[in-house]
Design a protein around this motif. Structure first.
Motif, PDB file in Angstrom:
ATOM      1  N   ILE A  43      29.720 -16.563  -6.992  1.00 37.47           N
ATOM      2  CA  ILE A  43      31.056 -16.236  -6.510  1.00 37.47           C
ATOM      3  C   ILE A  43      31.099 -16.704  -5.055  1.00 37.47           C
ATOM      4  CG2 ILE A  43      32.702 -14.390  -6.009  1.00 37.47           C
ATOM      5  CD1 ILE A  43      31.136 -12.712  -8.118  1.00 37.47           C
ATOM      6  N   VAL A  44      32.004 -17.611  -4.739  1.00 38.88           N
ATOM      7  CA  VAL A  44      32.007 -18.252  -3.425  1.00 38.88           C
ATOM      8  C   VAL A  44      33.322 -17.994  -2.707  1.00 38.88           C
ATOM      9  CG1 VAL A  44      31.755 -20.417  -2.165  1.00 38.88           C
ATOM     10  CG2 VAL A  44      30.510 -20.084  -4.319  1.00 38.88           C
ATOM     11  N   ASN A  45      33.209 -17.568  -1.447  1.00 42.61           N
ATOM     12  CA  ASN A  45      34.374 -17.488  -0.564  1.00 42.61           C
ATOM     13  C   ASN A  45      34.078 -18.386   0.622  1.00 42.61           C
ATOM     14  OD1 ASN A  45      36.778 -16.774   0.568  1.00 42.61           O
ATOM     15  ND2 ASN A  45      36.153 -14.715   1.157  1.00 42.61           N
ATOM     16  N   CYS A  46      34.817 -19.468   0.738  1.00 45.84           N
ATOM     17  CA  CYS A  46      34.604 -20.472   1.773  1.00 45.84           C
ATOM     18  C   CYS A  46      35.677 -20.303   2.844  1.00 45.84           C
ATOM     19  CB  CYS A  46      34.652 -21.857   1.144  1.00 45.84           C
ATOM     20  SG  CYS A  46      33.859 -23.141   2.116  1.00 45.84           S
ATOM     21  N   ILE A  47      35.258 -19.970   4.062  1.00 48.81           N
ATOM     22  CA  ILE A  47      36.187 -19.614   5.128  1.00 48.81           C
ATOM     23  C   ILE A  47      35.977 -20.544   6.321  1.00 48.81           C
ATOM     24  CG2 ILE A  47      36.932 -17.766   6.688  1.00 48.81           C
ATOM     25  CD1 ILE A  47      35.818 -15.765   4.661  1.00 48.81           C
TER      26      ILE A  47
END
Length: 249
Positions: A43-47
């Motif tokens: 699960i990836v959150n790229c900020i």
């Protein structure tokens, strides 16, 4: 991201799939590492912005964090030192500066690893997975066991360290290294053995991250490198956690 590719939020407890927050300027466009990790089940959150990343890390508590050295707003070092008091998981910092001073500063700010770029998506993912495996293997496994060496106490279950009844804050990598040495107090442990125990991969003969961790731990223990009370360097061989009278393992 959630399992359908939506935004990461605190109700997504990352029950089955590892969750990572990547903070990097390039996150606003196509991001090969993010795509690679998703294909591997993350699960990836790229900020792309540092202040938004700080809020997300503290609020959502992912399994692992990857920070870029060059970030809009606060830099990677500043983000690392800001989130460290609130986030106990692994923090990896990536940058193109291979100088030892840059790597030392990363560890001093609370990073668990410094990765010199560029590296392939495959190798970066392997490093991320190694940190996750180590964390899952050690946390909660040992019960209430404590190891004492002189006035130094290592609590494996709570992942806490104290010296003369004073608590010492350590990153997860520093704790793992110290715990490994404490269990082998009185025996010289080579850099190669420590590296392979921490990273679960063959030592390449060049990486000096173990030396950096040892230096930082020694500083936290108040040890004099020339006349150490606990952590001794055996030149050309490795490191020795000195046994003390009354030690219990």
């Amino acid at each position: 991201m959630n399992r359908n590719g939506g935004s990461l939020n605190s109700t997504d407890v990352f029950k089955n799939r590892p969750a990572i927050i990547i903070c990097e300027a390039g996150c606003g466009t196509s991001h090969p590492l993010s795509d690679y990790l998703k294909a591997k089940g993350f699960i990836v959150n790229c900020i792309p912005e540092s202040n938004q990343a700080i809020d997300a890390i503290i609020t959502c508590v992912p399994d692992i964090v990857l920070l870029d050295f060059h970030l809009p707003g606060a830099g990677g070092y500043e983000v690392c030192s800001t989130i460290r008091p609130y986030f106990s998981g692994p923090i990896l910092l990536q940058g193109q500066d291979a100088a030892e001073t840059a790597q030392l500063l990363a560890f001093e700010r609370g990073a668990d690893d410094y990765i010199v770029m560029p590296v392939s998506e495959e190798l970066m993912t392997a490093r991320i997975c190694a940190h996750l495996r180590r964390g899952h293997r050690l946390v909660g496994k040992v019960g209430e066991r404590q190891i004492r060496v002189g006035e130094l106490v290592v609590d494996e279950a709570r992942r806490m360290v104290s010296l003369a009844d004073h608590s010492i804050e350590m990153t997860s990598m520093q704790f793992d290294l110290l715990c490994y040495l404490v269990k082998r107090s009185g025996r010289v442990v080579s850099r190669e053995e420590l590296y392979e125990a921490l990273y679960k991969e063959k030592y390449n003969g060049f990486d000096r991250s173990v030396d950096v961790y040892v230096s930082r731990i020694r500083h936290q223990l108040g040890d004099d490198a020339e006349k150490p009370n606990y952590l001794k360097t055996v030149r050309g061989v490795g490191y020795l956690l000195v046994e003390h009278e009354g030690s219990a393992r």
